[in-house]
Design a protein around this motif. Structure first.
Motif, PDB file in Angstrom:
ATOM      1  N   ILE A 257      99.977  70.275 -54.820  1.00  0.00           N
ATOM      2  CA  ILE A 257     100.942  69.266 -54.390  1.00  0.00           C
ATOM      3  C   ILE A 257     100.394  67.862 -54.656  1.00  0.00           C
ATOM      4  CG2 ILE A 257     102.023  68.230 -52.344  1.00  0.00           C
ATOM      5  CD1 ILE A 257     102.341  71.142 -51.278  1.00  0.00           C
ATOM      6  N   VAL A 258      99.120  67.644 -54.317  1.00  0.00           N
ATOM      7  CA  VAL A 258      98.510  66.328 -54.540  1.00  0.00           C
ATOM      8  C   VAL A 258      98.465  66.006 -56.029  1.00  0.00           C
ATOM      9  CG1 VAL A 258      96.360  64.993 -54.367  1.00  0.00           C
ATOM     10  CG2 VAL A 258      97.196  66.287 -52.396  1.00  0.00           C
ATOM     11  N   LEU A 259      98.046  66.955 -56.845  1.00  0.00           N
ATOM     12  CA  LEU A 259      97.976  66.697 -58.288  1.00  0.00           C
ATOM     13  C   LEU A 259      99.345  66.364 -58.863  1.00  0.00           C
ATOM     14  CD1 LEU A 259      95.401  69.364 -59.479  1.00  0.00           C
ATOM     15  CD2 LEU A 259      95.141  66.884 -59.514  1.00  0.00           C
TER      16      LEU A 259
ATOM     17  N   GLN B 201      99.825  57.680 -48.656  1.00  0.00           N
ATOM     18  CA  GLN B 201     100.917  57.712 -49.622  1.00  0.00           C
ATOM     19  C   GLN B 201     101.674  59.036 -49.685  1.00  0.00           C
ATOM     20  OE1 GLN B 201     100.046  55.906 -53.493  1.00  0.00           O
ATOM     21  NE2 GLN B 201      98.162  55.074 -52.620  1.00  0.00           N
ATOM     22  N   LEU B 202     101.107  60.103 -49.122  1.00  0.00           N
ATOM     23  CA  LEU B 202     101.765  61.413 -49.219  1.00  0.00           C
ATOM     24  C   LEU B 202     101.988  62.045 -47.849  1.00  0.00           C
ATOM     25  CD1 LEU B 202     102.706  63.666 -51.302  1.00  0.00           C
ATOM     26  CD2 LEU B 202     100.477  64.679 -50.883  1.00  0.00           C
ATOM     27  N   ILE B 203     100.907  62.269 -47.118  1.00  0.00           N
ATOM     28  CA  ILE B 203     101.009  63.018 -45.857  1.00  0.00           C
ATOM     29  C   ILE B 203     101.843  62.262 -44.822  1.00  0.00           C
ATOM     30  CG2 ILE B 203      99.721  63.931 -43.897  1.00  0.00           C
ATOM     31  CD1 ILE B 203      97.451  64.580 -45.878  1.00  0.00           C
ATOM     32  N   VAL B 204     101.514  61.001 -44.562  1.00  0.00           N
ATOM     33  CA  VAL B 204     102.215  60.252 -43.521  1.00  0.00           C
ATOM     34  C   VAL B 204     103.713  60.118 -43.830  1.00  0.00           C
ATOM     35  CG1 VAL B 204     102.438  57.998 -42.404  1.00  0.00           C
ATOM     36  CG2 VAL B 204     100.191  59.075 -42.610  1.00  0.00           C
TER      37      VAL B 204
ATOM     38  N   SER C 259      91.402  59.510 -53.111  1.00  0.00           N
ATOM     39  CA  SER C 259      90.692  59.667 -51.833  1.00  0.00           C
ATOM     40  C   SER C 259      91.640  60.252 -50.787  1.00  0.00           C
ATOM     41  CB  SER C 259      90.184  58.302 -51.348  1.00  0.00           C
ATOM     42  OG  SER C 259      91.285  57.478 -50.984  1.00  0.00           O
ATOM     43  N   MET C 260      91.056  60.799 -49.728  1.00  0.00           N
ATOM     44  CA  MET C 260      91.892  61.314 -48.637  1.00  0.00           C
ATOM     45  C   MET C 260      92.653  60.176 -47.965  1.00  0.00           C
ATOM     46  SD  MET C 260      92.146  64.485 -48.601  1.00  0.00           S
ATOM     47  CE  MET C 260      93.167  64.512 -47.148  1.00  0.00           C
ATOM     48  N   ALA C 261      92.092  58.963 -47.981  1.00  0.00           N
ATOM     49  CA  ALA C 261      92.807  57.820 -47.410  1.00  0.00           C
ATOM     50  C   ALA C 261      94.102  57.573 -48.189  1.00  0.00           C
ATOM     51  CB  ALA C 261      91.926  56.574 -47.429  1.00  0.00           C
TER      52      ALA C 261
ATOM     53  N   ASP D 224      92.533  48.727 -53.832  1.00  0.00           N
ATOM     54  CA  ASP D 224      91.264  49.289 -53.366  1.00  0.00           C
ATOM     55  C   ASP D 224      90.807  50.516 -54.151  1.00  0.00           C
ATOM     56  OD1 ASP D 224      91.117  47.423 -51.265  1.00  0.00           O
ATOM     57  OD2 ASP D 224      92.404  48.676 -50.011  1.00  0.00           O
ATOM     58  N   GLU D 225      91.715  51.134 -54.868  1.00  0.00           N
ATOM     59  CA  GLU D 225      91.379  52.415 -55.512  1.00  0.00           C
ATOM     60  C   GLU D 225      92.232  52.638 -56.753  1.00  0.00           C
ATOM     61  OE1 GLU D 225      91.551  57.190 -54.502  1.00  0.00           O
ATOM     62  OE2 GLU D 225      92.016  55.765 -52.929  1.00  0.00           O
ATOM     63  N   GLU D 226      91.565  53.071 -57.820  1.00  0.00           N
ATOM     64  CA  GLU D 226      92.287  53.449 -59.026  1.00  0.00           C
ATOM     65  C   GLU D 226      92.549  54.951 -58.968  1.00  0.00           C
ATOM     66  OE1 GLU D 226      92.080  52.799 -63.817  1.00  0.00           O
ATOM     67  OE2 GLU D 226      90.198  52.898 -62.720  1.00  0.00           O
TER      68      GLU D 226
END
Length: 105
Positions: A55-57, A90-93, A83-85, A70-72
């Motif tokens: 799902i994440v991919l 962006q996904l879970i919340v 990252s899990m953050a 903050d992150e690429e």
């Protein structure tokens, strides 16, 4: 060789956060569930992690999880991924909030 595919039906639509209307993401009353399900019943199985990785991919590949200042986040990165953050924000919340704020599991 890439991650296993998500469970059948888990990625129905999968073009953006508004398309996450599948049986995997049922509407629930998160507050009641968190209050009534005892901690020893909170479990995650290996197949759940495999499904979540898929799902994440797919979310990264479709832009639902994207780079921030903050992150690429690179769609080609299948080893480390975001990252899990970033995944949480962006996904879970957004998905769990849309479906009653129950936990992802």
């Amino acid at each position: 060789a890439g991650p296993p595919p998500p469970a059948r039906g888990a990625m129905k639509g999968c073009m953006g956060l508004d398309d996450w209307d599948s049986p995997v993401f049922e509407q629930r009353d998160g507050a009641s569930l968190h209050a009534s399900v005892p901690a020893h019943r909170w479990c995650v199985q290996y197949r759940d992690l495999q499904q979540f990785r898929g799902i994440v991919l797919r979310a990264v590949q479709r832009g639902a999880i994207a780079s921030t200042e903050d992150e690429e986040v690179l769609p080609s990165d299948e080893e480390l991924g975001p990252s899990m953050a970033a995944v949480t924000k962006q996904l879970i919340v957004p998905i769990t909030k849309k479906h009653g704020s129950a936990s992802w599991a």
